[in-house]
Design an enzyme around this catalytic site. Structure first.
Site, PDB file in Angstrom:
ATOM      1  N   LYS A   1      99.452  30.108  18.883  1.00  0.00           N
ATOM      2  CA  LYS A   1      98.641  30.984  19.738  1.00  0.00           C
ATOM      3  C   LYS A   1      99.167  30.937  21.170  1.00  0.00           C
ATOM      4  O   LYS A   1      99.602  29.872  21.646  1.00  0.00           O
ATOM      5  CB  LYS A   1      97.192  30.494  19.698  1.00  0.00           C
ATOM      6  CG  LYS A   1      96.199  31.364  20.455  1.00  0.00           C
ATOM      7  CD  LYS A   1      94.774  30.817  20.322  1.00  0.00           C
ATOM      8  CE  LYS A   1      93.737  31.698  20.969  1.00  0.00           C
ATOM      9  NZ  LYS A   1      92.366  31.158  20.831  1.00  0.00           N
TER      10      LYS A   1
ATOM     11  N   SER B   1      89.122  34.643  18.905  1.00  0.00           N
ATOM     12  CA  SER B   1      90.219  35.151  19.700  1.00  0.00           C
ATOM     13  C   SER B   1      91.603  34.918  19.102  1.00  0.00           C
ATOM     14  O   SER B   1      92.550  35.606  19.477  1.00  0.00           O
ATOM     15  CB  SER B   1      90.163  34.523  21.081  1.00  0.00           C
ATOM     16  OG  SER B   1      90.396  33.128  21.016  1.00  0.00           O
TER      17      SER B   1
ATOM     18  N   SER C   1      86.989  30.687  17.455  1.00  0.00           N
ATOM     19  CA  SER C   1      88.230  31.457  17.484  1.00  0.00           C
ATOM     20  C   SER C   1      89.230  31.138  16.393  1.00  0.00           C
ATOM     21  O   SER C   1      90.222  31.860  16.259  1.00  0.00           O
ATOM     22  CB  SER C   1      88.916  31.302  18.831  1.00  0.00           C
ATOM     23  OG  SER C   1      88.295  32.153  19.739  1.00  0.00           O
TER      24      SER C   1
END
Ligand code: GLN
Length: 478
Positions: free
Chosen positions: A76, A151, A175
């Site tokens: 990420k 996210s 997330s």
């Protein structure tokens, strides 16, 4: 095309020369190119991944191999990877390059993992759909008109679409688990402090954890085992040496005790098919000799408000460092003075959602409102921690939905932030209380989308989480 069941099966095939690391990297790069419209990756490291793969392939056949030999992962865009850009999906970090490796990344690299690229996410992890990224939205591979969740949406899709073997994400309020649910993969958020946060760019420090997206429970256990453990660079990391997570399996067939919160299951916003799947699973567990009890948990209504007060407070403080002076984006506009420069830079560099949260956080911390909002939310958090400890006095695990709905169409919630926040009800609980949670992809909805359920265990008990996760994946997957 080469396929495999688990990372360890792939590593066995590497040993038997059925496949090579280089061939595997090439296969993924081709697939990534063919699915570029998903927008899962912000950047690929083709040459570097191939070079690393070749170096691993060149090791002598008899030489002992590291635990993540040839394991191809994505990261990420909120986790530092030395000498690679990291932007948190934000314009404000344009041009910023990591100065060091996050401890988790260092440990993965030390075990010979290969990083194939950096994945898209909501800006600074703020969002539940990956529509709030400077790099544009990521799309769900099961239906490209729908969001992948967020996210860490890019990370989830990178595993869902078979673009790498596992993805490393961050979970502040869901997330990892919510996008895993929307995409039909396993998503594990460890206990607070299990994995060092050193090098995870801060959004809400007292909530977040680095975790993993994988296809299987054994893969999640392996990656967690490598990343976890105390770290001199993170004083909040758990000090005890973690157990060997890959040894989660047990031969005992002990009946387990599961708690379900009545208010969570009866929530009118919960999709009836998701509700039914959880109730059916509870019935099947009971039929198999386990105990599943519906219990009262009166604080459900306070969970989302407490979370959004506390994380915006922490975010307003954490994001004050982005001022355009030392690094990242700076406004090209002619400015009057330094204050004007900060205002311009931050107004241009942060999206509306990030600005909204900074302002909300500043408000709840301000003199006159601190007691009414921040202090009360902290009290709620304390009560939640105490109540959950009581629950685990009588149960091994909590069974919950991951999200009230399956993946929703792109654009559906972008104009209604409150609707987006309310959908975090089932995931923020684990972050408020510091307990580990896992999203298990067990079901398919009549609308064609995957969904699953969430298990949570007491803090620092990922072994039970993995054991029960494995049980459900083996015996209750439909
Ligand atoms: N959707 C939640 C939020 O917007 C969770 C995000 C996260 O875990 N980073 O805060």
């Amino acid at each position: 095309m080469y396929t495999f069941s688990t990372i360890s099966a792939y590593q066995q095939d590497l040993c038997n020369q059925v496949v090579t690391c280089e061939a595997m990297v090439r296969q993924y790069l081709q697939k990534i190119a063919a699915t570029a419209g998903l927008n899962a990756f912000i950047e690929l490291y083709e040459a570097e991944a191939l070079a690393r793969a070749r170096a691993l392939d060149a090791q002598a056949p008899g030489e002992p191999k590291k635990r993540l030999h040839g394991v191809i992962i994505s990261i990420k865009d909120t986790i530092c990877h030395k000498d690679h850009p990291v932007t948190c999906g934000s314009k404000i970090l344009t041009g910023f390059t990591s100065l060091y490796n996050a401890t988790a990344i260092q440990r993965l690299l030390d075990e010979d993992a290969i990083v194939i690229g950096r994945c898209n996410c909501d800006e600074f992890g703020m969002g539940s759909s990956t529509e709030n990224s400077f790099y544009g939205p990521t799309r769900n591979a099961a239906d490209t008109n729908r969001v992948p969740g967020g996210s860490s949406g890019g990370s989830a899709v990178s595993v869902q679409a078979g673009l790498c073997m596992a993805a490393i994400g961050g979970d502040t309020g869901g997330s990892i688990r919510q996008p895993a649910d929307f995409c039909g993969v396993v998503g594990l958020k460890p206990s607070y402090g299990r994995v060092s946060r050193y090098g995870l760019i801060a959004y809400a420090c007292s909530f977040e954890q680095i975790g993993v997206f994988t296809n299987t429970i054994p893969d999640a256990a392996l990656l967690l085992e490598v990343m976890s453990g105390p770290d001199d660079y993170d004083s909040t990391a758990l000090q005890e040496t973690p157990p060997a997570f890959t040894g989660y399996a047990t031969t005992t067939t002990k009946p387990y005790r599961f708690a379900c919160f009545k208010d969570a299951i009866r929530n009118p916003a919960l999709d009836p098919e998701i509700q039914q799947a959880i109730l059916d699973t509870a019935d099947r567990l009971r039929a198999d000799g386990h105990v599943v009890e519906m219990i009262d948990f009166p604080l459900m209504a306070y969970i989302v408000p407490a979370y959004y007060v506390l994380i915006t407070a922490e975010a307003s403080s954490n994001l004050s460092r982005y001022d355009g002076v030392r690094f990242g984006y700076r406004t090209p506009a002619a400015v009057k003075d330094l204050t004007d420069f900060y205002k311009q830079t931050r107004s241009e560099g942060f999206s509306k959602e990030v600005q909204r949260r900074i302002m909300l956080g500043t408000f709840v911390l301000s003199a006159g409102y601190y007691e009414a909002y921040y202090a009360r939310a902290q009290q709620v958090r304390r009560m939640l921690v105490d109540q959950v400890a009581t629950v685990f006095g009588g149960f091994d695990a909590i069974l919950m939905p991951v999200s009230p709905t399956t993946a929703f169409p792109l654009g559906e919630k972008t104009s209604d932030p409150i609707a987006m926040y309310l959908a975090d009800i089932y995931t923020v609980f684990a972050n408020l209380t510091g307990i580990p949670g896992i999203a298990l992809p067990l079901f398919r909805h009549s609308n064609g989308m995957p969904f699953g359920l969430q298990l949570m265990t007491k803090a620092a008990d990922e072994l039970t989480l993995l054991r029960l996760g494995d049980l459900l994946m083996q015996q209750y997957r439909q």
